[in-house]
Motif scaffolding. Structure first.
Motif, PDB file in Angstrom:
ATOM      1  N   UNK A  38     -33.527 -12.515  27.027  1.00  0.00           N
ATOM      2  CA  UNK A  38     -32.376 -11.679  26.731  1.00  0.00           C
ATOM      3  C   UNK A  38     -32.287 -10.568  27.762  1.00  0.00           C
ATOM      4  N   UNK A  39     -32.386  -9.323  27.296  1.00  0.00           N
ATOM      5  CA  UNK A  39     -32.414  -8.200  28.219  1.00  0.00           C
ATOM      6  C   UNK A  39     -33.832  -7.955  28.727  1.00  0.00           C
ATOM      7  N   UNK A  40     -33.933  -7.185  29.801  1.00  0.00           N
ATOM      8  CA  UNK A  40     -35.241  -6.747  30.263  1.00  0.00           C
ATOM      9  C   UNK A  40     -35.804  -5.743  29.253  1.00  0.00           C
ATOM     10  N   UNK A  41     -37.043  -5.345  29.446  1.00  0.00           N
ATOM     11  CA  UNK A  41     -37.708  -4.494  28.467  1.00  0.00           C
ATOM     12  C   UNK A  41     -37.205  -3.056  28.454  1.00  0.00           C
ATOM     13  N   UNK A  42     -36.594  -2.584  29.538  1.00  0.00           N
ATOM     14  CA  UNK A  42     -36.286  -1.163  29.645  1.00  0.00           C
ATOM     15  C   UNK A  42     -34.842  -0.790  29.307  1.00  0.00           C
ATOM     16  N   UNK A  43     -33.882  -1.615  29.688  1.00  0.00           N
ATOM     17  CA  UNK A  43     -32.476  -1.229  29.537  1.00  0.00           C
ATOM     18  C   UNK A  43     -32.090  -0.888  28.103  1.00  0.00           C
ATOM     19  N   UNK A  44     -32.411  -1.716  27.090  1.00  0.00           N
ATOM     20  CA  UNK A  44     -32.027  -1.338  25.724  1.00  0.00           C
ATOM     21  C   UNK A  44     -32.637  -0.014  25.271  1.00  0.00           C
ATOM     22  N   UNK A  45     -33.830   0.306  25.761  1.00  0.00           N
ATOM     23  CA  UNK A  45     -34.490   1.534  25.339  1.00  0.00           C
ATOM     24  C   UNK A  45     -33.879   2.758  26.009  1.00  0.00           C
ATOM     25  N   UNK A  46     -33.456   2.629  27.261  1.00  0.00           N
ATOM     26  CA  UNK A  46     -32.778   3.737  27.933  1.00  0.00           C
ATOM     27  C   UNK A  46     -31.494   4.079  27.184  1.00  0.00           C
ATOM     28  N   UNK A  47     -30.767   3.031  26.782  1.00  0.00           N
ATOM     29  CA  UNK A  47     -29.544   3.247  26.009  1.00  0.00           C
ATOM     30  C   UNK A  47     -29.870   3.911  24.673  1.00  0.00           C
ATOM     31  N   UNK A  74     -42.244   2.909  38.283  1.00  0.00           N
ATOM     32  CA  UNK A  74     -40.976   3.643  38.376  1.00  0.00           C
ATOM     33  C   UNK A  74     -40.130   3.458  37.130  1.00  0.00           C
ATOM     34  N   UNK A  75     -40.073   2.224  36.614  1.00  0.00           N
ATOM     35  CA  UNK A  75     -39.303   1.979  35.390  1.00  0.00           C
ATOM     36  C   UNK A  75     -39.882   2.759  34.226  1.00  0.00           C
ATOM     37  N   UNK A  76     -41.203   2.755  34.119  1.00  0.00           N
ATOM     38  CA  UNK A  76     -41.860   3.483  33.040  1.00  0.00           C
ATOM     39  C   UNK A  76     -41.639   4.981  33.168  1.00  0.00           C
ATOM     40  N   UNK A  77     -41.680   5.485  34.388  1.00  0.00           N
ATOM     41  CA  UNK A  77     -41.476   6.913  34.601  1.00  0.00           C
ATOM     42  C   UNK A  77     -40.061   7.326  34.203  1.00  0.00           C
ATOM     43  N   UNK A  78     -39.084   6.472  34.498  1.00  0.00           N
ATOM     44  CA  UNK A  78     -37.706   6.791  34.120  1.00  0.00           C
ATOM     45  C   UNK A  78     -37.546   6.887  32.619  1.00  0.00           C
ATOM     46  N   UNK A  79     -38.125   5.939  31.888  1.00  0.00           N
ATOM     47  CA  UNK A  79     -38.006   5.972  30.436  1.00  0.00           C
ATOM     48  C   UNK A  79     -38.819   7.109  29.837  1.00  0.00           C
ATOM     49  N   UNK A  80     -39.967   7.406  30.444  1.00  0.00           N
ATOM     50  CA  UNK A  80     -40.774   8.531  29.964  1.00  0.00           C
ATOM     51  C   UNK A  80     -40.039   9.853  30.162  1.00  0.00           C
ATOM     52  N   UNK A  81     -39.205   9.935  31.178  1.00  0.00           N
ATOM     53  CA  UNK A  81     -38.402  11.145  31.387  1.00  0.00           C
ATOM     54  C   UNK A  81     -37.239  11.205  30.409  1.00  0.00           C
ATOM     55  N   UNK A  82     -36.674  10.038  30.076  1.00  0.00           N
ATOM     56  CA  UNK A  82     -35.569   9.991  29.123  1.00  0.00           C
ATOM     57  C   UNK A  82     -36.033  10.324  27.706  1.00  0.00           C
ATOM     58  N   UNK A  83     -37.286   9.985  27.389  1.00  0.00           N
ATOM     59  CA  UNK A  83     -37.846  10.257  26.058  1.00  0.00           C
ATOM     60  C   UNK A  83     -39.202  10.928  26.234  1.00  0.00           C
ATOM     61  N   UNK A  84     -39.226  12.174  26.674  1.00  0.00           N
ATOM     62  CA  UNK A  84     -40.507  12.822  27.014  1.00  0.00           C
ATOM     63  C   UNK A  84     -41.448  12.908  25.824  1.00  0.00           C
TER      64      UNK A  84
END
Length: 314
Positions: A38-47, A74-84
């Motif tokens: 389906x989707x990758x692991x990160x996109x639904x969580x960023x949304x 880098x992907x993990x860092x982006x999500x960690x910044x979105x949900x600190x």
């Protein structure tokens, strides 16, 4: 009473903007993604992080073969910044079908690949410069904990020693007691998450028939087959494996016992499902991550998810 749910839920991501708050209000604390076709692991969580500013999020899992370690960091860092402080990075080796057949990447030495990936990620997310010269330009203020998808003892021990815990899959509530001691060999404070497949229904017989097809599709994969052998199900599953190897898919499905379906799937009314999920927690799971499988077309997934959460909190 932490409770997680797998997203997305069979609807478009924009539609989740109104659904996610309802799920959070009903009792879901954590929202986890999966990564198959389906989707990758990160996109639904960023949304979801933009919709739910106070919720926790996790990947179950992000594959370490499909991405280089720097891109994964880098992907993990982006999500960690979105949900600190509210993100857990779950990683794993996935399967040869996903890695080799779908992505054209050799699937070699999965334990070594996971170990090296976790070591790289730990250092990179802490802002360190790696021996290969890579350094994250925006390391997260709070590095996320790293959980490792694990089935058998070697990977379970790695999850507990090098990781912050494990993500489990395709096991019964009773199996948890067999598996989690290997994780806790790594020391105290290890977190255990488990994906739990739910099928709320008033027609359990029809749902079991559909679930058997999913079981044959997954438990004939070598990694999952070996896991079931480790759990002691060799004799019960041997007829299914023999039929599958002979190319008789129908016989393979028919060889799956109803009792096995009821062990590996949570089937019943929302109240019965909630009670079943509590058994996973009683036996050592800290975060049950519910994965609603739409095997009963008469049901509404969101309505059922809310009902299960409400019963779980009682």
């Amino acid at each position: 009473m932490t409770l997680g749910i797998t997203i997305p839920l069979g609807m478009s991501l924009p539609e989740h903007a109104t659904v996610l708050p309802r799920l959070a209000e009903s009792g879901y604390d954590e929202f986890w993604s999966s990564e198959t076709a389906g989707f990758d692991a990160f996109t639904p969580l960023v949304h979801a992080a933009a919709v739910l500013p106070g919720a926790r999020f996790g990947t179950a899992i992000a594959g370490v073969f499909q991405r280089g370690p720097a891109l994964l960091a880098m992907s993990a860092a982006g999500l960690a910044e979105a949900a600190p402080g509210r993100f857990t990075l779950g990683v794993g080796a996935a399967s040869p079908a996903i890695v080799e057949r779908w992505n054209g990447i050799p699937y070699r030495r999965p334990v070594r690949r996971v170990r090296e990936s976790v070591e790289f990620l730990r250092a990179a997310l802490a802002g360190e410069k790696l021996p290969n010269g890579f350094r994250l330009e925006r390391p997260p203020a709070t590095p996320p904990p790293i959980l490792v998808a694990a089935l058998r003892p070697t990977m379970l021990r790695l999850a507990g020693s090098l990781g912050d815990g494990a993500i489990l899959n395709w096991l019964s509530a009773d199996d948890v007691a067999t598996v989690v001691p290997y994780v806790h060999e790594g020391g105290p404070g290890k977190r255990v998450a488990a994906r739990v497949f739910l099928c709320p229904t008033d027609e359990p017989d029809a749902v079991r028939a559909a679930a058997k097809r999913l079981i044959t599709g997954y438990l004939t994969v070598p990694g999952y087959a070996d896991f079931q052998r480790f759990l002691g199900r060799s004799e019960r599953l041997e007829p299914m494996w023999r039929a599958w190897q002979a190319g008789d898919r129908r016989a393979a499905v028919q060889a799956v016992e109803d009792a096995l379906v009821d062990e590996l799937f949570v089937i019943g009314t929302p109240a019965e499902c909630a009670a079943h999920v509590r058994r996973y927690v009683h036996n050592g799971v800290h975060v049950p991550v519910l994965a609603f499988v739409p095997l009963d077309p008469s049901r509404d997934t969101v309505t059922d998810a809310i009902a299960v959460a409400e019963h779980y909190q009682r």
